[in-house]
Design a protein around this motif. Structure first.
Motif, PDB file in Angstrom:
ATOM      1  N   MET A  92      -6.105   5.774  -7.607  1.00  0.00           N
ATOM      2  CA  MET A  92      -6.613   4.743  -8.883  1.00  0.00           C
ATOM      3  C   MET A  92      -6.985   5.685 -10.059  1.00  0.00           C
ATOM      4  SD  MET A  92      -8.715   1.839  -7.002  1.00  0.00           S
ATOM      5  CE  MET A  92      -9.856   2.835  -6.356  1.00  0.00           C
ATOM      6  N   GLU A  98     -12.736   2.820 -11.767  1.00  0.00           N
ATOM      7  CA  GLU A  98     -13.520   2.684 -10.562  1.00  0.00           C
ATOM      8  C   GLU A  98     -12.738   3.701  -9.536  1.00  0.00           C
ATOM      9  OE1 GLU A  98     -11.572   0.609 -12.561  1.00  0.00           O
ATOM     10  OE2 GLU A  98     -12.758  -1.004 -13.097  1.00  0.00           O
ATOM     11  N   GLY A  99     -11.499   4.014  -9.817  1.00  0.00           N
ATOM     12  CA  GLY A  99     -11.026   5.026  -8.717  1.00  0.00           C
ATOM     13  C   GLY A  99     -11.564   6.413  -8.436  1.00  0.00           C
ATOM     14  N   CYS A 133      -7.221   0.419  -1.441  1.00  0.00           N
ATOM     15  CA  CYS A 133      -7.390  -0.003  -3.059  1.00  0.00           C
ATOM     16  C   CYS A 133      -6.326   0.583  -3.966  1.00  0.00           C
ATOM     17  CB  CYS A 133      -8.937   0.703  -3.419  1.00  0.00           C
ATOM     18  SG  CYS A 133     -10.205   0.003  -2.649  1.00  0.00           S
ATOM     19  N   GLU A 134      -5.690   1.599  -3.766  1.00  0.00           N
ATOM     20  CA  GLU A 134      -4.676   2.106  -4.403  1.00  0.00           C
ATOM     21  C   GLU A 134      -3.554   1.117  -4.564  1.00  0.00           C
ATOM     22  OE1 GLU A 134      -3.746   4.901  -6.211  1.00  0.00           O
ATOM     23  OE2 GLU A 134      -5.959   5.922  -6.136  1.00  0.00           O
ATOM     24  N   TYR A 191      -3.643  -2.210  -3.616  1.00  0.00           N
ATOM     25  CA  TYR A 191      -3.734  -3.788  -3.779  1.00  0.00           C
ATOM     26  C   TYR A 191      -4.781  -3.693  -4.618  1.00  0.00           C
ATOM     27  CZ  TYR A 191      -0.898  -3.870   0.592  1.00  0.00           C
ATOM     28  OH  TYR A 191      -0.019  -3.509   1.274  1.00  0.00           O
ATOM     29  N   TYR A 192      -5.542  -2.975  -5.533  1.00  0.00           N
ATOM     30  CA  TYR A 192      -6.257  -2.876  -6.540  1.00  0.00           C
ATOM     31  C   TYR A 192      -5.884  -2.844  -7.862  1.00  0.00           C
ATOM     32  CZ  TYR A 192     -10.928  -2.905  -9.288  1.00  0.00           C
ATOM     33  OH  TYR A 192     -11.904  -3.079 -10.011  1.00  0.00           O
ATOM     34  N   PRO A 193      -6.055  -3.707  -8.832  1.00  0.00           N
ATOM     35  CA  PRO A 193      -6.885  -4.856  -8.975  1.00  0.00           C
ATOM     36  C   PRO A 193      -6.138  -5.927  -8.220  1.00  0.00           C
ATOM     37  CG  PRO A 193      -6.194  -4.067 -11.335  1.00  0.00           C
ATOM     38  CD  PRO A 193      -5.453  -3.308 -10.378  1.00  0.00           C
ATOM     39  N   LEU A 194      -6.878  -6.878  -7.658  1.00  0.00           N
ATOM     40  CA  LEU A 194      -6.391  -8.125  -6.767  1.00  0.00           C
ATOM     41  C   LEU A 194      -5.069  -8.742  -7.376  1.00  0.00           C
ATOM     42  CD1 LEU A 194      -9.446  -9.768  -5.414  1.00  0.00           C
ATOM     43  CD2 LEU A 194      -8.146  -7.850  -4.374  1.00  0.00           C
ATOM     44  N   ASN A 248       0.738  -5.219  -6.091  1.00  0.00           N
ATOM     45  CA  ASN A 248       1.194  -4.285  -4.952  1.00  0.00           C
ATOM     46  C   ASN A 248       2.045  -3.073  -5.358  1.00  0.00           C
ATOM     47  OD1 ASN A 248       2.290  -3.816  -2.374  1.00  0.00           O
ATOM     48  ND2 ASN A 248       3.030  -5.701  -2.085  1.00  0.00           N
ATOM     49  N   THR A 269       0.063   6.320  -7.847  1.00  0.00           N
ATOM     50  CA  THR A 269      -0.279   5.911  -6.542  1.00  0.00           C
ATOM     51  C   THR A 269      -0.100   6.718  -5.334  1.00  0.00           C
ATOM     52  OG1 THR A 269      -0.467   3.691  -7.550  1.00  0.00           O
ATOM     53  CG2 THR A 269      -0.320   3.917  -5.173  1.00  0.00           C
TER      54      THR A 269
END
Length: 294
Positions: free
Chosen positions: A1, A5-6, A71-72, A74-77, A80, A99
Protein backbone atom coordinates in the motif's frame (compact mmCIF):
# COMPACT_ATOMS: atom_id res chain seq x y z
CA UNK A 1 0.00 0.00 0.00
CA UNK A 2 1.70 3.14 -1.19
CA UNK A 3 -0.29 5.24 1.27
CA UNK A 4 -0.09 6.61 4.80
CA UNK A 5 -1.83 3.52 6.22
CA UNK A 6 0.42 1.12 4.33
CA UNK A 7 3.65 2.75 5.47
CA UNK A 8 2.30 3.06 9.03
CA UNK A 9 1.47 -0.66 9.19
CA UNK A 10 4.83 -1.72 7.76
CA UNK A 11 6.81 0.76 9.84
CA UNK A 12 5.04 -0.13 13.11
CA UNK A 13 5.46 -3.86 12.54
CA UNK A 14 9.13 -3.46 11.67
CA UNK A 15 9.71 -1.19 14.68
CA UNK A 16 8.12 -3.67 17.10
CA UNK A 17 10.21 -6.47 15.64
CA UNK A 18 13.40 -4.37 15.86
CA UNK A 19 12.70 -3.50 19.51
CA UNK A 20 12.00 -7.19 20.23
CA UNK A 21 15.26 -8.32 18.61
CA UNK A 22 17.23 -5.51 20.29
CA UNK A 23 15.89 -6.71 23.66
CA UNK A 24 16.94 -10.30 22.92
CA UNK A 25 20.35 -9.05 21.78
CA UNK A 26 20.82 -6.96 24.92
CA UNK A 27 19.92 -9.87 27.20
CA UNK A 28 22.26 -12.14 25.26
CA UNK A 29 25.14 -9.69 25.82
CA UNK A 30 24.31 -9.27 29.51
CA UNK A 31 23.99 -13.02 30.10
CA UNK A 32 27.00 -13.84 27.88
CA UNK A 33 24.97 -16.14 25.66
CA UNK A 34 26.45 -17.64 22.52
CA UNK A 35 23.46 -16.42 20.49
CA UNK A 36 20.23 -14.55 21.28
CA UNK A 37 17.56 -16.97 22.46
CA UNK A 38 14.12 -16.89 20.85
CA UNK A 39 11.06 -16.60 23.07
CA UNK A 40 8.95 -19.68 22.33
CA UNK A 41 5.19 -19.99 22.21
CA UNK A 42 3.55 -22.13 24.93
CA UNK A 43 3.53 -25.77 23.88
CA UNK A 44 -0.25 -25.89 24.45
CA UNK A 45 -2.31 -23.17 22.74
CA UNK A 46 -6.08 -22.89 22.23
CA UNK A 47 -6.52 -26.47 23.40
CA UNK A 48 -3.99 -27.81 20.86
CA UNK A 49 -0.51 -29.05 21.66
CA UNK A 50 2.35 -27.90 19.42
CA UNK A 51 4.46 -30.75 18.07
CA UNK A 52 7.65 -28.66 17.95
CA UNK A 53 8.87 -25.35 19.45
CA UNK A 54 7.83 -22.21 17.59
CA UNK A 55 9.06 -18.71 18.42
CA UNK A 56 6.97 -15.55 18.54
CA UNK A 57 9.35 -14.06 16.00
CA UNK A 58 8.65 -16.70 13.34
CA UNK A 59 4.88 -16.42 13.82
CA UNK A 60 4.99 -12.62 13.52
CA UNK A 61 6.99 -12.91 10.28
CA UNK A 62 4.17 -15.00 8.81
CA UNK A 63 1.07 -13.36 10.27
CA UNK A 64 1.80 -9.63 9.79
CA UNK A 65 3.01 -9.90 6.13
CA UNK A 66 0.01 -12.13 5.33
CA UNK A 67 -2.32 -9.46 6.74
CA UNK A 68 -0.43 -6.80 4.78
CA UNK A 69 -0.89 -8.79 1.56
CA UNK A 70 -4.66 -8.92 2.12
CA UNK A 71 -4.65 -5.15 2.65
CA UNK A 72 -2.67 -4.66 -0.56
CA UNK A 73 -5.32 -6.49 -2.54
CA UNK A 74 -8.52 -5.35 -0.87
CA UNK A 75 -7.87 -2.02 0.92
CA UNK A 76 -9.70 0.34 0.78
CA UNK A 77 -12.79 -1.81 1.04
CA UNK A 78 -14.42 -2.39 -2.31
CA UNK A 79 -11.25 -2.45 -4.43
CA UNK A 80 -9.68 -5.56 -5.91
CA UNK A 81 -6.03 -5.38 -6.98
CA UNK A 82 -5.65 -9.14 -7.35
CA UNK A 83 -5.59 -8.86 -11.14
CA UNK A 84 -2.12 -8.71 -12.69
CA UNK A 85 -3.00 -8.47 -16.41
CA UNK A 86 -5.83 -6.50 -17.99
CA UNK A 87 -7.32 -9.22 -20.20
CA UNK A 88 -9.96 -6.86 -21.58
CA UNK A 89 -7.29 -4.73 -23.21
CA UNK A 90 -5.95 -6.23 -26.48
CA UNK A 91 -2.45 -5.11 -25.48
CA UNK A 92 -2.61 -7.32 -22.31
CA UNK A 93 -1.12 -4.62 -20.11
CA UNK A 94 0.28 -5.33 -16.66
CA UNK A 95 -1.63 -3.47 -13.95
CA UNK A 96 -1.16 -2.58 -10.25
CA UNK A 97 2.64 -2.57 -10.41
CA UNK A 98 3.11 -1.09 -6.93
CA UNK A 99 0.73 -3.61 -5.38
CA UNK A 100 2.58 -6.58 -6.83
CA UNK A 101 5.93 -5.16 -5.77
CA UNK A 102 4.70 -4.84 -2.18
CA UNK A 103 3.12 -8.30 -2.25
CA UNK A 104 6.39 -9.79 -3.49
CA UNK A 105 8.30 -8.17 -0.61
CA UNK A 106 5.79 -9.36 1.98
CA UNK A 107 5.83 -12.84 0.43
CA UNK A 108 9.57 -13.17 0.98
CA UNK A 109 9.15 -12.18 4.62
CA UNK A 110 6.57 -14.98 4.94
CA UNK A 111 9.15 -17.37 3.46
CA UNK A 112 11.63 -16.07 6.04
CA UNK A 113 9.14 -16.86 8.82
CA UNK A 114 8.55 -20.37 7.44
CA UNK A 115 12.33 -20.91 7.31
CA UNK A 116 12.48 -19.85 10.97
CA UNK A 117 9.73 -22.31 11.94
CA UNK A 118 11.48 -25.16 10.09
CA UNK A 119 14.86 -24.34 11.64
CA UNK A 120 13.40 -24.28 15.16
CA UNK A 121 11.59 -27.59 14.56
CA UNK A 122 14.69 -29.40 13.29
CA UNK A 123 17.29 -27.93 15.68
CA UNK A 124 20.06 -29.18 13.38
CA UNK A 125 23.50 -27.73 12.68
CA UNK A 126 22.15 -26.00 9.56
CA UNK A 127 19.10 -24.52 11.31
CA UNK A 128 20.59 -21.12 12.11
CA UNK A 129 22.05 -20.86 8.59
CA UNK A 130 18.62 -21.54 7.08
CA UNK A 131 16.99 -18.88 9.24
CA UNK A 132 19.63 -16.26 8.42
CA UNK A 133 19.47 -17.11 4.72
CA UNK A 134 15.71 -16.53 4.69
CA UNK A 135 16.08 -13.17 6.42
CA UNK A 136 18.94 -12.04 4.15
CA UNK A 137 17.01 -13.00 1.03
CA UNK A 138 13.96 -11.02 2.20
CA UNK A 139 15.99 -7.83 2.66
CA UNK A 140 17.83 -8.29 -0.64
CA UNK A 141 14.42 -8.45 -2.31
CA UNK A 142 13.34 -5.30 -0.45
CA UNK A 143 16.40 -3.41 -1.69
CA UNK A 144 15.99 -4.69 -5.26
CA UNK A 145 12.29 -3.89 -5.55
CA UNK A 146 12.67 -0.49 -3.88
CA UNK A 147 15.19 0.46 -6.57
CA UNK A 148 12.64 -0.52 -9.22
CA UNK A 149 9.87 1.14 -7.20
CA UNK A 150 11.28 4.64 -7.78
CA UNK A 151 10.83 4.55 -11.55
CA UNK A 152 8.65 7.42 -12.82
CA UNK A 153 8.60 8.98 -9.34
CA UNK A 154 9.32 12.55 -8.30
CA UNK A 155 12.78 13.61 -7.18
CA UNK A 156 11.61 13.70 -3.55
CA UNK A 157 10.22 10.14 -3.67
CA UNK A 158 13.40 8.91 -5.33
CA UNK A 159 15.53 10.47 -2.57
CA UNK A 160 13.34 9.04 0.19
CA UNK A 161 13.32 5.51 -1.22
CA UNK A 162 17.05 5.45 -1.96
CA UNK A 163 17.69 6.36 1.66
CA UNK A 164 15.37 3.49 2.59
CA UNK A 165 17.37 1.10 0.38
CA UNK A 166 20.62 1.89 2.22
CA UNK A 167 19.79 0.34 5.64
CA UNK A 168 17.84 -2.48 3.95
CA UNK A 169 20.89 -3.46 1.89
CA UNK A 170 23.21 -3.16 4.90
CA UNK A 171 20.85 -5.42 6.86
CA UNK A 172 20.99 -7.97 4.04
CA UNK A 173 24.81 -7.86 4.07
CA UNK A 174 24.96 -8.30 7.85
CA UNK A 175 22.56 -11.25 7.70
CA UNK A 176 24.65 -12.77 4.90
CA UNK A 177 27.77 -12.64 7.09
CA UNK A 178 25.76 -14.12 9.98
CA UNK A 179 25.09 -17.24 7.91
CA UNK A 180 28.71 -18.25 8.60
CA UNK A 181 29.37 -16.22 11.78
CA UNK A 182 26.12 -16.32 13.80
CA UNK A 183 27.79 -15.86 17.21
CA UNK A 184 29.42 -12.49 16.56
CA UNK A 185 28.17 -9.84 19.03
CA UNK A 186 29.14 -6.76 16.94
CA UNK A 187 26.98 -8.11 14.10
CA UNK A 188 24.03 -8.39 16.50
CA UNK A 189 24.46 -4.75 17.46
CA UNK A 190 24.76 -3.58 13.84
CA UNK A 191 21.69 -5.59 12.87
CA UNK A 192 19.64 -4.11 15.71
CA UNK A 193 20.79 -0.60 14.80
CA UNK A 194 19.97 -0.93 11.09
CA UNK A 195 16.59 -2.47 11.92
CA UNK A 196 15.70 0.48 14.14
CA UNK A 197 16.87 2.98 11.50
CA UNK A 198 14.87 1.21 8.78
CA UNK A 199 11.68 1.17 10.85
CA UNK A 200 11.89 4.77 12.06
CA UNK A 201 12.63 5.94 8.52
CA UNK A 202 9.52 4.11 7.33
CA UNK A 203 7.53 6.06 9.92
CA UNK A 204 9.21 9.26 8.69
CA UNK A 205 7.80 8.48 5.24
CA UNK A 206 4.35 8.43 6.87
CA UNK A 207 4.99 11.99 8.06
CA UNK A 208 5.60 13.00 4.47
CA UNK A 209 2.04 11.96 3.62
CA UNK A 210 0.63 14.01 6.52
CA UNK A 211 3.27 16.68 7.37
CA UNK A 212 3.27 17.84 10.99
CA UNK A 213 3.90 21.41 9.75
CA UNK A 214 0.69 21.35 7.72
CA UNK A 215 2.61 22.19 4.54
CA UNK A 216 3.30 19.44 1.97
CA UNK A 217 6.84 18.50 1.00
CA UNK A 218 7.85 20.01 -2.36
CA UNK A 219 9.79 17.87 -4.78
CA UNK A 220 10.96 20.91 -6.76
CA UNK A 221 12.46 22.64 -3.73
CA UNK A 222 16.21 21.96 -3.16
CA UNK A 223 15.84 22.92 0.51
CA UNK A 224 13.23 20.22 1.11
CA UNK A 225 15.46 17.67 -0.62
CA UNK A 226 18.41 18.68 1.54
CA UNK A 227 16.38 18.31 4.72
CA UNK A 228 15.35 14.78 3.71
CA UNK A 229 19.02 13.75 3.87
CA UNK A 230 19.53 15.69 7.11
CA UNK A 231 16.56 13.92 8.70
CA UNK A 232 17.95 10.54 7.64
CA UNK A 233 21.22 11.34 9.43
CA UNK A 234 19.19 12.21 12.50
CA UNK A 235 17.48 8.84 12.24
CA UNK A 236 20.91 7.20 12.43
CA UNK A 237 21.44 8.94 15.77
CA UNK A 238 17.88 8.11 16.83
CA UNK A 239 18.57 4.42 16.16
CA UNK A 240 21.66 4.53 18.39
CA UNK A 241 19.67 6.33 21.10
CA UNK A 242 16.88 3.74 21.02
CA UNK A 243 19.41 0.93 21.11
CA UNK A 244 21.15 2.42 24.17
CA UNK A 245 17.79 2.93 25.89
CA UNK A 246 16.73 -0.68 25.22
CA UNK A 247 20.07 -1.98 26.48
CA UNK A 248 19.79 0.17 29.59
CA UNK A 249 16.28 -1.10 30.40
CA UNK A 250 17.36 -4.70 29.81
CA UNK A 251 20.39 -4.13 32.04
CA UNK A 252 18.18 -2.84 34.86
CA UNK A 253 15.87 -5.83 34.49
CA UNK A 254 18.81 -8.25 34.36
CA UNK A 255 20.43 -6.86 37.52
CA UNK A 256 17.10 -6.78 39.35
CA UNK A 257 16.33 -10.35 38.29
CA UNK A 258 19.85 -11.54 39.23
CA UNK A 259 19.67 -9.96 42.69
CA UNK A 260 16.19 -11.43 43.23
CA UNK A 261 17.34 -14.94 42.31
CA UNK A 262 20.42 -14.60 44.54
CA UNK A 263 18.21 -13.53 47.45
CA UNK A 264 15.96 -16.51 46.87
CA UNK A 265 18.95 -18.81 46.68
CA UNK A 266 20.38 -17.50 49.95
CA UNK A 267 16.99 -17.80 51.68
CA UNK A 268 16.44 -21.41 50.68
CA UNK A 269 19.99 -22.81 50.85
CA UNK A 270 20.21 -26.45 51.84
CA UNK A 271 22.22 -27.34 54.92
CA UNK A 272 25.30 -29.22 53.73
CA UNK A 273 26.46 -31.96 56.12
CA UNK A 274 29.72 -33.78 55.70
CA UNK A 275 30.08 -37.30 57.09
CA UNK A 276 33.47 -36.46 58.58
CA UNK A 277 32.26 -33.55 60.71
CA UNK A 278 32.47 -33.86 64.48
CA UNK A 279 28.85 -32.79 65.02
CA UNK A 280 27.52 -35.49 62.72
CA UNK A 281 29.62 -38.15 64.50
CA UNK A 282 28.37 -36.97 67.91
CA UNK A 283 24.73 -37.13 66.76
CA UNK A 284 25.26 -40.63 65.36
CA UNK A 285 26.86 -41.77 68.67
CA UNK A 286 23.94 -40.41 70.66
CA UNK A 287 21.44 -42.18 68.40
CA UNK A 288 23.26 -45.49 68.78
CA UNK A 289 23.36 -45.10 72.59
CA UNK A 290 19.63 -44.44 72.72
CA UNK A 291 18.90 -47.49 70.57
CA UNK A 292 21.06 -49.65 72.81
CA UNK A 293 19.28 -48.48 75.93
CA UNK A 294 15.80 -49.42 74.71
Amino acid sequence: MGSFEGHLLSGSGLLLYSIYYSSLMSLALLQKQRMPKHLLLPRKMLGCRLFFPVSYEAVVKVVIPAFAILCEYYYPLGVNHLMMIDWKDPRRLFVFKDTWQHVTMFGFFILSGIAGIVSQAKQASWSVKLERTGEALAFYVVALLMIAHIENKSVLEIRVHLLFVLPAFLLALILTVEIWVPDNAPLWVLKSWMGLVLSTWMLQICEMYIPFTGQPWRADNPTDLAFVTIFFCWHLVLGVTLLIAIYGLCSLWHHHYSSWTKTLGARYQRCLMESSSEELEKLNAEAVAQDGGV
